[in-house]
Design a protein around this motif. Structure first.
Motif, PDB file in Angstrom:
ATOM      1  N   ALA A 142       0.809  -1.215   0.000  1.00 21.01           N
ATOM      2  CA  ALA A 142       0.000   0.000   0.000  1.00 21.01           C
ATOM      3  C   ALA A 142       0.845   1.269   0.000  1.00 21.01           C
ATOM      4  CB  ALA A 142      -0.923   0.006   1.216  1.00 21.01           C
ATOM      5  N   ALA A 143       2.162   1.119   0.023  1.00 23.10           N
ATOM      6  CA  ALA A 143       3.046   2.280   0.025  1.00 23.10           C
ATOM      7  C   ALA A 143       3.158   2.872  -1.379  1.00 23.10           C
ATOM      8  CB  ALA A 143       4.421   1.883   0.548  1.00 23.10           C
ATOM      9  N   SER A 144       3.861   3.992  -1.497  1.00 23.81           N
ATOM     10  CA  SER A 144       4.045   4.649  -2.800  1.00 23.81           C
ATOM     11  C   SER A 144       5.264   4.056  -3.502  1.00 23.81           C
ATOM     12  CB  SER A 144       4.206   6.156  -2.614  1.00 23.81           C
ATOM     13  OG  SER A 144       3.039   6.721  -2.074  1.00 23.81           O
ATOM     14  N   ASN A 145       5.141   2.787  -3.895  1.00 24.19           N
ATOM     15  CA  ASN A 145       6.239   2.083  -4.545  1.00 24.19           C
ATOM     16  C   ASN A 145       6.475   2.641  -5.948  1.00 24.19           C
ATOM     17  OD1 ASN A 145       6.537   0.030  -2.370  1.00 24.19           O
ATOM     18  ND2 ASN A 145       4.453  -0.485  -3.011  1.00 24.19           N
ATOM     19  N   PHE A 198       9.764  -4.290 -14.693  1.00 22.89           N
ATOM     20  CA  PHE A 198      10.031  -4.513 -13.281  1.00 22.89           C
ATOM     21  C   PHE A 198       8.838  -4.156 -12.399  1.00 22.89           C
ATOM     22  CE2 PHE A 198      14.608  -3.873 -14.700  1.00 22.89           C
ATOM     23  CZ  PHE A 198      14.800  -5.240 -14.861  1.00 22.89           C
ATOM     24  N   ALA A 199       8.007  -3.222 -12.844  1.00 22.37           N
ATOM     25  CA  ALA A 199       6.758  -2.975 -12.115  1.00 22.37           C
ATOM     26  C   ALA A 199       5.896  -4.240 -12.130  1.00 22.37           C
ATOM     27  CB  ALA A 199       6.001  -1.803 -12.733  1.00 22.37           C
ATOM     28  N   ALA A 200       5.871  -4.922 -13.269  1.00 19.86           N
ATOM     29  CA  ALA A 200       5.134  -6.184 -13.362  1.00 19.86           C
ATOM     30  C   ALA A 200       5.760  -7.250 -12.469  1.00 19.86           C
ATOM     31  CB  ALA A 200       5.099  -6.669 -14.807  1.00 19.86           C
ATOM     32  N   ALA A 201       7.094  -7.248 -12.377  1.00 21.61           N
ATOM     33  CA  ALA A 201       7.775  -8.209 -11.502  1.00 21.61           C
ATOM     34  C   ALA A 201       7.342  -8.007 -10.054  1.00 21.61           C
ATOM     35  CB  ALA A 201       9.287  -8.054 -11.629  1.00 21.61           C
ATOM     36  N   GLY A 233       1.184  -9.312  -5.518  1.00 20.84           N
ATOM     37  CA  GLY A 233      -0.257  -9.354  -5.698  1.00 20.84           C
ATOM     38  C   GLY A 233      -0.838  -8.212  -6.496  1.00 20.84           C
ATOM     39  N   PRO A 234      -2.045  -8.408  -7.042  1.00 21.23           N
ATOM     40  CA  PRO A 234      -2.652  -7.442  -7.952  1.00 21.23           C
ATOM     41  C   PRO A 234      -3.042  -6.121  -7.312  1.00 21.23           C
ATOM     42  CG  PRO A 234      -4.201  -9.189  -7.422  1.00 21.23           C
ATOM     43  CD  PRO A 234      -2.879  -9.608  -6.871  1.00 21.23           C
ATOM     44  N   ALA A 235      -3.136  -6.069  -5.977  1.00 19.31           N
ATOM     45  CA  ALA A 235      -3.495  -4.818  -5.306  1.00 19.31           C
ATOM     46  C   ALA A 235      -2.270  -3.951  -5.011  1.00 19.31           C
ATOM     47  CB  ALA A 235      -4.238  -5.116  -4.011  1.00 19.31           C
ATOM     48  N   THR A 236      -1.090  -4.424  -5.387  1.00 14.42           N
ATOM     49  CA  THR A 236       0.131  -3.673  -5.128  1.00 14.42           C
ATOM     50  C   THR A 236       0.078  -2.303  -5.789  1.00 14.42           C
ATOM     51  OG1 THR A 236       1.460  -5.680  -4.942  1.00 14.42           O
ATOM     52  CG2 THR A 236       2.631  -3.644  -5.470  1.00 14.42           C
ATOM     53  N   LYS A 237       0.413  -1.289  -5.021  1.00 19.53           N
ATOM     54  CA  LYS A 237       0.480   0.062  -5.568  1.00 19.53           C
ATOM     55  C   LYS A 237       1.892   0.315  -6.079  1.00 19.53           C
ATOM     56  CE  LYS A 237      -0.235   4.942  -4.514  1.00 19.53           C
ATOM     57  NZ  LYS A 237      -0.612   5.955  -3.478  1.00 19.53           N
ATOM     58  N   LEU A 262       0.527  -3.089 -17.663  1.00 16.44           N
ATOM     59  CA  LEU A 262       0.269  -3.137 -16.218  1.00 16.44           C
ATOM     60  C   LEU A 262      -1.219  -3.027 -15.885  1.00 16.44           C
ATOM     61  CD1 LEU A 262       3.154  -0.738 -15.090  1.00 16.44           C
ATOM     62  CD2 LEU A 262       3.167  -3.248 -15.028  1.00 16.44           C
ATOM     63  N   SER A 263      -2.076  -3.145 -16.878  1.00 17.44           N
ATOM     64  CA  SER A 263      -3.494  -2.852 -16.683  1.00 17.44           C
ATOM     65  C   SER A 263      -4.187  -3.796 -15.703  1.00 17.44           C
ATOM     66  CB  SER A 263      -4.229  -2.878 -18.028  1.00 17.44           C
ATOM     67  OG  SER A 263      -4.122  -4.155 -18.636  1.00 17.44           O
ATOM     68  N   GLU A 264      -3.653  -4.981 -15.468  1.00 15.55           N
ATOM     69  CA  GLU A 264      -4.333  -5.917 -14.575  1.00 15.55           C
ATOM     70  C   GLU A 264      -4.102  -5.594 -13.107  1.00 15.55           C
ATOM     71  OE1 GLU A 264      -1.995  -9.921 -13.906  1.00 15.55           O
ATOM     72  OE2 GLU A 264      -1.830  -9.331 -16.014  1.00 15.55           O
ATOM     73  N   TRP A 265      -3.108  -4.718 -12.804  1.00 14.61           N
ATOM     74  CA  TRP A 265      -2.852  -4.335 -11.420  1.00 14.61           C
ATOM     75  C   TRP A 265      -3.611  -3.059 -11.107  1.00 14.61           C
ATOM     76  CZ3 TRP A 265       1.242  -6.331 -14.367  1.00 14.61           C
ATOM     77  CH2 TRP A 265       1.727  -7.565 -13.916  1.00 14.61           C
ATOM     78  N   LEU A 266      -4.551  -3.133 -10.174  1.00 16.22           N
ATOM     79  CA  LEU A 266      -5.417  -1.999  -9.871  1.00 16.22           C
ATOM     80  C   LEU A 266      -4.633  -0.793  -9.362  1.00 16.22           C
ATOM     81  CD1 LEU A 266      -8.354  -3.883  -8.097  1.00 16.22           C
ATOM     82  CD2 LEU A 266      -8.189  -3.165 -10.499  1.00 16.22           C
TER      83      LEU A 266
END
Length: 296
Positions: free
Chosen positions: A142-145, A155-158, A164-168, A186-190
Motif C-alpha cells: 500500500a506504500a508509494s512504490n 520490473f513494475a510487473a515483476a 499481488g494485484p493490489a500492489t500500488k 500493467l493494466s491488470e494491477w489496480l
C-alpha cells in the motif's frame, strides 16, 4: 555497517548455448558505409566492417540478417528477433510497429524501435533477480512504490507478480511511447500507474510537493530503478534519498557507474546489503548487477 553479501562469481544466464554464450543477442544494430555495404563498426571507430555472419546473434537473427544486401541511402539497419513474429528489419525513418515480448507466460507490448533487453534470457532472469532482491519484510503493497526508468513496465510487473494485484506501484519513464505501452502491460494491477517524465524532474516535484501523509507512504516504499549505462547519478540518488524509502533495488548495466552510485547512496544513509552480477553480455567486458539497499 551491515555486511554486504557478494555473489561468489558472475552468474551465467540460462539459455546460453554450449559455445560459451554464443547466440544470445536478439537485437543487432548494423551500419551502412558510403557504398551501401552493411556491417558492425570496427572497435573504437566508425569504419563499417563487412562480415559473413553474426556469431553473437541468435540463430534465427543471424540467418535473417541481410549481410549481403546493399542499403545505399540508409545509414543504419536494425535487426531484431522478438519473442513472436519472426525476424524483422528497421531501416531509416520507417514507422515503428508494435511487437510482443514474452517473459515466462506474461506478454509485454512495445514498439520495435523501443528498448528491450538484448540477451534472449535477460528479461526473465532480471525479473527473478529483482523479485529476489526485495526484502518482503520491508515491502508494503500500500506504500508509494516506484519503478524509475521503468520502460514498458517490466520490473513494475515483476513487483506486482510477487506481491499481488493490489500492489500500488508507479512506473516513471521519459519516453511517452514506452509509457503508453507500460499502461497497457500493467493494466491488470489496480494500483499500477504509468507516468511520463524525466526521472530527476518527476522526483523533484514529488518530494517537494508531498504532504505529510504522502511522505509517510514514501518512507514505507520500495523503489526499483534501472537507469541507463551512465547510472542514476548524484542528483537522482539524492532525490531518492530525500524520499527516504524503506529499500531500493538498483539494476545496473555498468559496474563503474554503479560503484559511484553506491557511494552516493551511502551519503544518503543507505547500505548496499546484497548484490548479484549476471553475464548478460558474453564475450564482452559488460556485466549486469542487481543491488539491494536498505536505510540505516
Amino acid at each position: 555497517m551491515a555486511k554486504v553479501t557478494l555473489a561468489p562469481v558472475v552468474e551465467a544466464v540460462p539459455g546460453d548455448d554450449e559455445r560459451n554464450g554464443l547466440g544470445w543477442r536478439t537485437r543487432v544494430s548494423l551500419h551502412v558505409d558510403e557504398h551501401g555495404n552493411v556491417g558492425p563498426f570496427a572497435a573504437r571507430s566508425h569504419r563499417v566492417v563487412s562480415v559473413a555472419d553474426l556469431p553473437l546473434a541468435t540463430p534465427e537473427l543471424s540467418a535473417g540478417a541481410p549481410l549481403s544486401q546493399n542499403f545505399d541511402g540508409f545509414d543504419r539497419v536494425d535487426v531484431l528477433n522478438p519473442s513472436s513474429g519472426g525476424v524483422r528489419l528497421i531501416m531509416g525513418k520507417q514507422k515503428p510497429q508494435v511487437i510482443t515480448e514474452l517473459v515466462g507466460e506474461r506478454e509485454f507490448s512495445l514498439l520495435d524501435s523501443g528498448f528491450w533487453q538484448v540477451h534472449h534470457g535477460a528479461a526473465e532472469v532480471l525479473t527473478a533477480a529483482v523479485q529476489d532482491a526485495i526484502d518482503p519484510e520491508l515491502f508494503d503493497p500500500a506504500a508509494s512504490n516506484l519503478d524509475l526508468y521503468g520502460g514498458v513496465g517490466l520490473f513494475a510487473a515483476a513487483v506486482g507478480d510477487k506481491f499481488g494485484p493490489a500492489t500500488k506501484i508507479t512506473t516513471v519513464e521519459a519516453e511517452s511511447s514506452a509509457t503508453d505501452h507500460a499502461a497497457k502491460n500493467l493494466s491488470e494491477w489496480l494500483g499500477a500507474h504509468a507516468e511520463t517524465g524525466r526521472v530527476d524532474r518527476w522526483l523533484r516535484q514529488l518530494v517537494s510537493k508531498a504532504t505529510s501523509a504522502e511522505r509517510a507512504r514514501l518512507e514505507r516504499a520500495t523503489i526499483v530503478l534501472d537507469p541507463p549505462r551512465s547510472g542514476a547519478g548524484r542528483e537522482v540518488v539524492e532525490l531518492v534519498g530525500a524520499a527516504k524509502p524503506a529499500q531500493v533495488v538498483y539494476v545496473a548495466c555498468d559496474p563503474v557507474a554503479f560503484a559511484r552510485d553506491v557511494a552516493f547512496f551511502g551519503e544518503q544513509g543507505y547500505t548496499l546489503a546484497k548484490v548479484r552480477a549476471f553475464d548478460l553480455f558474453p564475450h564482452t567486458h559488460h556485466v549486469e548487477a542487481v543491488g539491494s539497499f536498505t536505510r540505516n
